[in-house]
Scaffold this motif. Structure first.
Motif, PDB file in Angstrom:
ATOM      1  N   TYR A 213     -22.307  72.767  70.707  1.00  0.00           N
ATOM      2  CA  TYR A 213     -21.561  73.206  69.520  1.00  0.00           C
ATOM      3  C   TYR A 213     -20.071  73.277  69.831  1.00  0.00           C
ATOM      4  N   ARG A 214     -19.731  73.845  70.982  1.00  0.00           N
ATOM      5  CA  ARG A 214     -18.323  73.976  71.354  1.00  0.00           C
ATOM      6  C   ARG A 214     -17.660  72.617  71.536  1.00  0.00           C
ATOM      7  N   ARG A 215     -18.439  71.586  71.792  1.00  0.00           N
ATOM      8  CA  ARG A 215     -17.889  70.252  72.023  1.00  0.00           C
ATOM      9  C   ARG A 215     -18.001  69.344  70.802  1.00  0.00           C
ATOM     10  N   GLY A 216     -18.557  69.841  69.709  1.00  0.00           N
ATOM     11  CA  GLY A 216     -18.659  69.031  68.512  1.00  0.00           C
ATOM     12  C   GLY A 216     -19.626  67.876  68.639  1.00  0.00           C
ATOM     13  N   MET A 217     -20.795  68.137  69.213  1.00  0.00           N
ATOM     14  CA  MET A 217     -21.793  67.085  69.410  1.00  0.00           C
ATOM     15  C   MET A 217     -23.181  67.650  69.137  1.00  0.00           C
ATOM     16  N   ILE A 218     -24.125  66.778  68.776  1.00  0.00           N
ATOM     17  CA  ILE A 218     -25.497  67.224  68.542  1.00  0.00           C
ATOM     18  C   ILE A 218     -26.465  66.131  68.996  1.00  0.00           C
ATOM     19  N   PRO A 219     -27.426  66.454  69.873  1.00  0.00           N
ATOM     20  CA  PRO A 219     -28.351  65.450  70.406  1.00  0.00           C
ATOM     21  C   PRO A 219     -29.619  65.328  69.566  1.00  0.00           C
ATOM     22  N   VAL A 220     -29.455  65.069  68.287  1.00  0.00           N
ATOM     23  CA  VAL A 220     -30.578  65.113  67.346  1.00  0.00           C
ATOM     24  C   VAL A 220     -30.460  63.959  66.352  1.00  0.00           C
ATOM     25  N   SER A 221     -31.595  63.414  65.954  1.00  0.00           N
ATOM     26  CA  SER A 221     -31.665  62.497  64.822  1.00  0.00           C
ATOM     27  C   SER A 221     -32.695  63.038  63.837  1.00  0.00           C
TER      28      SER A 221
END
Length: 428
Positions: A213-221
């Motif tokens: 969250y702090r890095r602005g990324m999400i490992p989800v599809s």
């Protein structure tokens, strides 16, 4: 490691996930939140900065580095990145950092998410029945919470849970284009009705959510089912499970080496291997080898003749308040230079000892930020979680700049100046 050996951590605490979940479920009912008055429409200025991916990549340097170090076996093509980082000051006068995609729901979701978090916190603070239930906790119950949870005080635990729900909403908004929902309200309701909040609580692990969250990324599809609901893809489920297993396995190996090979007690192991077994990984290290944990809020218990869990209570109310506040928040883009975090100025006055870390959301963050600064021989005078304010003794402007670089490497975004307050305005 079994729970009997884990209970030896201290004389006053006991590691027991199921009992901790039951205690929280009992505290959450019959009402966790007191009614709050709706506020006026609030004009909130924000500053947006476009993220700069590395050449031939859709990820930034910080995102790639975190992926390679801590997200194995997740691959880059499984990760969605934000396009912009934004900063703003919320209605409580506290600076915040968030992320959004320009082709998605935009800056509205992070801002309204934060206002929803503040509203729910205020409602809990004003709930005298909740305060009374907390006051009746005995020593044994408090010992279980202290031995099992990261934030030991019940109200702090609930506050962090509310913020975690907000993170799940804002982070999944990066995937809005993968869904049939084109407005923030419909998206929030769609996440809830599809069980995505539950998927986060049961499939993710805490550090993965907070750090990505702090890095602005999400490992989800996401995939859309025939009935319009959303689900994680099979590949996403497999990757999340593998990442969680890897994290738990790392914690178990450290604890096993410390206790079996070095002969340390659990308490001594945690003290010696602080960097490896911090406030979060310690909870994984104390798990039974056969246990695959989910968030305590997701565990249901029979309380007063009914099944009760914290997660549905928080999520239902969060989405309700979020949907209401959408029409009461008016994000307005501010000039880019309003987010000036110049670190090369002279560090000679009181104001140069103070900075803010908008991404600081829990006691684990406080400990991490303090640890980074102290490892650089920077004396930390105060870290205030509520206001996100840090006071530290920098030796020089260059020392401060390097400290900020180290914090950014950890996924935090320090800012020197506290932005001006948000303004309430009347809206036709």
């Amino acid at each position: 490691m079994n729970t009997e050996s884990a209970s030896a951590t201290t004389d006053a605490t006991r590691y027991d996930r199921r009992t901790a979940a039951r205690i929280l479920a009992e505290l959450s009912g019959p009402e966790l939140f007191a009614a709050a008055r709706p506020g006026r429409v609030r004009r909130i200025e924000y500053t947006a900065t476009e993220l700069r991916p590395e050449p031939d990549s859709h990820l930034t340097f910080s995102q790639r580095l975190y992926l390679e170090r801590f997200m194995r076996p997740c691959q880059a093509d499984e990760v969605t990145s934000a396009t912009h980082r934004m900063t703003w000051t919320d209605s409580a006068g506290i600076p915040n950092t968030g992320f959004y995609r320009a082709d998605g729901l935009g800056p509205l979701v992070p801002i309204v998410t934060r206002e929803t978090v503040l509203t729910l916190w205020q409602e809990m603070d004003g709930n005298t029945a909740l305060a009374e239930r907390v006051s009746r906790l005995d020593i044994a119950a408090r010992g279980v919470l202290a031995g099992t949870t990261t934030d030991h005080e019940p109200i702090d635990i609930f506050r962090v849970g509310v913020e975690s729900a907000g993170r799940a909403l804002a982070q999944h908004a990066l995937l809005a284009q993968q869904t049939p929902y084109r407005t923030a309200g419909r998206f929030a309701r769609g996440l809830r009705d599809s069980g995505i909040f539950t998927a986060v609580a049961t499939r993710w692990f805490w550090e993965l959510q907070a750090s990505t969250y702090r890095r602005g990324m999400i490992p989800v599809s996401l995939r859309t089912e025939p009935d319009g609901s959303m689900r994680y893809t099979p590949r996403t489920l497999a990757t999340l499970r593998a990442m969680k297993d890897a994290t738990i396995g790392d914690a178990h190996r450290v604890m096993r080496r410390a206790t079996a090979e070095e002969g340390l007690t659990v308490h001594q192991a945690i003290a010696r291997y602080h960097d490896d077994l911090d406030l979060i990984s310690r909870q994984y290290a104390l798990l039974s080898a056969r246990e695959h944990p989910s968030c305590l809020a997701a565990v249901t218990h029979r309380v007063d003749g009914a099944n009760r869990g914290v997660l549905p209570v928080v999520v239902d109310h969060f989405v309700e308040v979020f949907t209401e506040l959408i029409g009461r928040c008016a994000p307005v883009a501010a000039p880019a230079d309003a987010d000036n975090d110049d670190t090369d100025g002279a560090a000679s006055g009181q104001e140069d000892r103070v900075f803010y870390v908008p991404d600081m959301t829990c006691k684990h963050c406080v400990r991490t930020i303090g640890g980074v600064l102290e490892s650089m021989d920077i004396r930390v005078e105060d870290i205030d979680l509520d206001t996100k304010r840090v006071v530290a003794e920098f030796r020089s402007p260059r020392n401060r700049a390097r400290a900020f670089e180290a914090l950014r490497d950890g996924g935090y975004n320090p800012v020197v100046e506290r932005p001006g307050p948000a303004r309430s305005v009347n809206r036709e």
